[in-house]
Design a protein around this motif. Structure first.
Motif, short mmCIF file in Angstrom:
data_model
loop_
_atom_site.label_atom_id
_atom_site.label_comp_id
_atom_site.label_asym_id
_atom_site.label_seq_id
_atom_site.Cartn_x
_atom_site.Cartn_y
_atom_site.Cartn_z
N ILE A 150 -0.95 -18.34 48.97
CA ILE A 150 -2.30 -18.60 49.46
C ILE A 150 -2.38 -20.06 49.87
N ARG A 151 -2.65 -20.31 51.13
CA ARG A 151 -2.82 -21.66 51.61
C ARG A 151 -4.30 -22.06 51.53
N PRO A 152 -4.59 -23.33 51.20
CA PRO A 152 -6.00 -23.75 51.11
C PRO A 152 -6.78 -23.46 52.39
N GLU A 153 -6.16 -23.70 53.55
CA GLU A 153 -6.85 -23.46 54.81
C GLU A 153 -7.23 -21.99 54.96
N ALA A 154 -6.30 -21.10 54.59
CA ALA A 154 -6.56 -19.67 54.71
C ALA A 154 -7.66 -19.23 53.77
N LEU A 155 -7.60 -19.69 52.52
CA LEU A 155 -8.61 -19.27 51.55
C LEU A 155 -9.99 -19.78 51.94
N LEU A 156 -10.10 -21.04 52.33
CA LEU A 156 -11.40 -21.60 52.69
C LEU A 156 -11.96 -20.95 53.95
N TRP A 157 -11.09 -20.67 54.91
CA TRP A 157 -11.56 -20.04 56.15
C TRP A 157 -12.00 -18.59 55.90
N GLN A 158 -11.18 -17.84 55.20
CA GLN A 158 -11.48 -16.43 55.03
C GLN A 158 -12.70 -16.20 54.13
N THR A 159 -12.98 -17.12 53.25
CA THR A 159 -14.14 -16.95 52.37
C THR A 159 -15.41 -17.56 52.95
N GLY A 160 -15.32 -18.20 54.13
CA GLY A 160 -16.52 -18.68 54.82
C GLY A 160 -16.87 -20.13 54.57
N TYR A 161 -16.02 -20.87 53.85
CA TYR A 161 -16.32 -22.27 53.59
C TYR A 161 -15.80 -23.19 54.69
N LEU A 162 -14.94 -22.67 55.54
CA LEU A 162 -14.53 -23.33 56.77
C LEU A 162 -14.72 -22.36 57.92
N THR A 163 -14.94 -22.90 59.10
CA THR A 163 -15.04 -22.06 60.29
C THR A 163 -14.26 -22.73 61.41
N ILE A 164 -14.02 -21.99 62.48
CA ILE A 164 -13.25 -22.52 63.60
C ILE A 164 -14.16 -23.37 64.48
N ARG A 165 -13.78 -24.62 64.63
CA ARG A 165 -14.56 -25.53 65.47
C ARG A 165 -13.98 -25.61 66.88
N GLU A 166 -12.65 -25.65 66.98
CA GLU A 166 -12.00 -25.74 68.29
C GLU A 166 -10.71 -24.91 68.26
N ARG A 167 -10.33 -24.43 69.46
CA ARG A 167 -9.03 -23.77 69.61
C ARG A 167 -8.23 -24.50 70.69
N GLU A 168 -6.95 -24.72 70.43
CA GLU A 168 -6.07 -25.35 71.40
C GLU A 168 -4.83 -24.48 71.58
N ARG A 169 -4.26 -24.57 72.74
CA ARG A 169 -3.01 -23.86 73.01
C ARG A 169 -1.87 -24.87 72.92
N VAL A 170 -0.97 -24.69 71.97
CA VAL A 170 0.11 -25.63 71.73
C VAL A 170 1.44 -24.89 71.79
N GLY A 171 2.24 -25.19 72.81
CA GLY A 171 3.56 -24.56 72.92
C GLY A 171 3.52 -23.05 72.93
N GLY A 172 2.54 -22.48 73.59
CA GLY A 172 2.46 -21.03 73.68
C GLY A 172 1.82 -20.37 72.47
N ARG A 173 1.32 -21.17 71.52
CA ARG A 173 0.69 -20.61 70.33
C ARG A 173 -0.70 -21.20 70.17
N ASP A 174 -1.58 -20.43 69.53
CA ASP A 174 -2.93 -20.91 69.28
C ASP A 174 -2.95 -21.82 68.05
N ALA A 175 -3.69 -22.91 68.18
CA ALA A 175 -3.92 -23.82 67.05
C ALA A 175 -5.42 -24.01 66.91
N TYR A 176 -5.88 -24.17 65.68
CA TYR A 176 -7.31 -24.24 65.42
C TYR A 176 -7.65 -25.48 64.61
N TRP A 177 -8.80 -26.07 64.93
CA TRP A 177 -9.37 -27.12 64.10
C TRP A 177 -10.54 -26.50 63.33
#
Length: 514
Positions: A318-345
């Motif tokens: 369990i990564r902190p980012e995954a747990l906080l995002w999936q439980t609603g304590y973090l949300t996606i603010r921005e999406r970037e395309r990096v080297g053919g993959r999605d990255a999120y802030w």
């Protein structure tokens, strides 16, 4: 005309027949049925997942009268009802695999009785398959399977990994039946809070389409700005729209941001801005888990993730980012395309989460967080008046009040980021308008705090000796952080704060007006 507020009501029929407000999400029902067959959706608790499942059930049962005046009324074949199999793990707890198996047997029995069939197979997987095939045969139509809180048995036991693994394996065997029963299924929809790794729970059900980050379904749960202004217009009188947005809006799943429904309904009932959603489930486990991993709390304002990381959620990983995002304590603010993959802030979604989560974290960061919170009114006065000397005394007292014995017995206080983390969480818990300007894991943190026309820019540094170096203030001035805040009405203060690694106190406080 004002209607009743559907607080805690998850039954579509009751809402439609008894005069409650209803935000029409039925367009998604038609879209889902037309575009595919197997779906999964992860959303935080109290976001309307159960109500949407019940809406699906009423549509597939062809209960047309409930949909009069709604989007679906003219977009659905009401002449053909389907047998509905409802599965929910929302109620009660699960302390063992045996308890889970017993609950599943009860669920299968209840569905069989309602559908007028008998499932006679000996194993749970066999009985589930039996139920699907016999329901389809008896009713002359393929079955619809709706699963609510699919992940709750595992989430309830994350602190007991052995139990969580046993429950995960049992659910994996149970859900895998759905793929084998494809010929007898018309529609399958699973919801939950978490998005468990596909290689664990969903390895036997790899044909699910994940709606979680599909922009077309970003507003399936939650209320949009237009929905609030349209459906709840009678409730908005006397409430500042800017305050409502700041407190409760901001949840994003790669589409239009939404409000937490539970928050808004309680706000309309009480006319009081409070952390309604947060208070329904204080995350004791989450706080202790983050404390053990020494989360640098200013990162809550800007944390990086990618598709792989956000899906890295399993009993053993369990990564902190995954747990906080999936439980609603973090949300996606921005999406970037990096080297053919999605990255999120990622960041905290709104004022409610920022202040309430940091208030909970502060109890792990400080030995007497309650006393620190009580003195917050004095801090607010100092900031509002531009009294930087009173601000200095307040901050010095905050850290001087931490006993040395507490430092020694709490590992979280042994890393450099602790000092900046305490300051950030303290201000965030008090509800200040603030932004983490520059975040690292090495004890440095620029914070911008706005109180009326006063703007405070902070830089923290940890020094080895007892003498201040002036480096923190020098960095603020050299990088000209004040540039973006300069305005005719603004008073800007640059404040460099230095902590002694050995004394664990504030040893440097340099302040300059911009």
């Amino acid at each position: 005309m004002r209607k009743k507020l559907p607080i805690g009501i998850q039954t579509f029929r009751e809402i439609r027949e008894e005069g409650y407000y209803y935000v029409d999400k039925t367009r998604f029902v038609a879209k889902l049925a037309e575009e595919g067959k197997y779906y999964f959706l992860a959303r935080p608790r109290r976001f309307g997942k159960s109500l949407f499942l019940d809406t699906l059930a009423e549509a597939f049962a062809a209960n047309r009268a409930l949909f009069e005046g709604l989007d679906l009324a003219c977009r659905w074949d009401w002449s053909r009802p389907y047998p509905i199999i409802r599965i929910s793990f929302a109620e009660g707890g699960f302390a063992s695999r045996d308890e889970l198996d017993e609950r599943i047997q009860d669920i299968l029995d209840a569905n069989a009785a309602r559908l007028g069939v008998t499932a006679t197979a000996r194993t749970i997987a066999g009985r589930f398959g039996d139920l699907i095939t016999k329901a389809a045969a008896k009713h002359g139509a393929r079955a619809v399977v709706l699963v609510d809180e699919y992940d709750k048995p595992m989430l309830d036991n994350l602190t007991v990994p052995e139990t969580a693994r046993a429950l995960r394996d049992g659910l994996r065997d149970f859900y895998s039946v759905l793929k084998a029963q494809d010929a007898h299924l018309r529609f399958v929809f699973l919801t939950g809070v978490s998005k468990f790794s596909k290689v664990s729970l969903f390895s036997g059900l790899n044909n699910l389409y994940d709606l979680t980050l599909d922009p077309d379904y970003a507003t399936l749960c939650g209320y949009t700005e237009n929905e609030v202004e349209g459906t709840f217009a009678p409730e908005l009188d006397g409430l500042a729209r800017a305050d409502i947005r700041r407190w409760y809006n901001g949840y994003r799943w790669l589409g239009e941001p939404v409000y937490n429904p539970y928050d808004l309904l309680l706000l309309f009932r009480t006319r009081d801005f409070r952390a309604w959603w947060f208070e329904t489930g204080t995350p004791t486990f989450l706080v202790e888990w983050l404390k053990a991993r020494r989360l640098f709390t200013p990162q809550l304002e800007r944390m990086f993730g990618d598709d792989e990381l956000l899906s890295a959620f399993d009993v053993d990983v369990i990564r902190p980012e995954a747990l906080l995002w999936q439980t609603g304590y973090l949300t996606i603010r921005e999406r970037e395309r990096v080297g053919g993959r999605d990255a999120y802030w990622l960041s905290v979604p709104n004022q409610e989460v920022r202040s309430a989560l940091n208030r909970a974290l502060l109890t792990a960061w400080l030995p007497d967080a309650a006393a620190a919170m009580q003195s917050g009114l004095n801090l607010h006065r100092a900031l509002a008046m531009g009294d930087v000397e009173a601000l200095r005394r307040h901050i010095e007292r905050l850290y001087a009040g931490i006993p040395h014995d507490w430092y020694r017995s709490n590992p979280i206080a042994q890393y450099e980021g602790y000092y900046a983390g305490v300051f950030y969480s303290y201000l965030a818990a008090l509800g200040f308008d603030m932004t983490a300007e520059d975040v690292s894991q090495h004890g440095q943190c620029d914070l911008a705090v706005r109180v009326g026309s006063q703007v405070y820019l902070f830089e923290f540094k940890v020094v080895d000796g007892d003498a201040p170096t002036g480096a923190a203030l020098a960095q603020l001035q050299a990088r000209d952080y004040a540039a973006k805040y300069r305005a005719p009405e603004a008073t800007i203060w640059l404040i460099g704060v230095e902590f002694s690694r050995s004394r664990r106190q504030v040893v440097g406080w340099q302040c300059a007006a911009d």
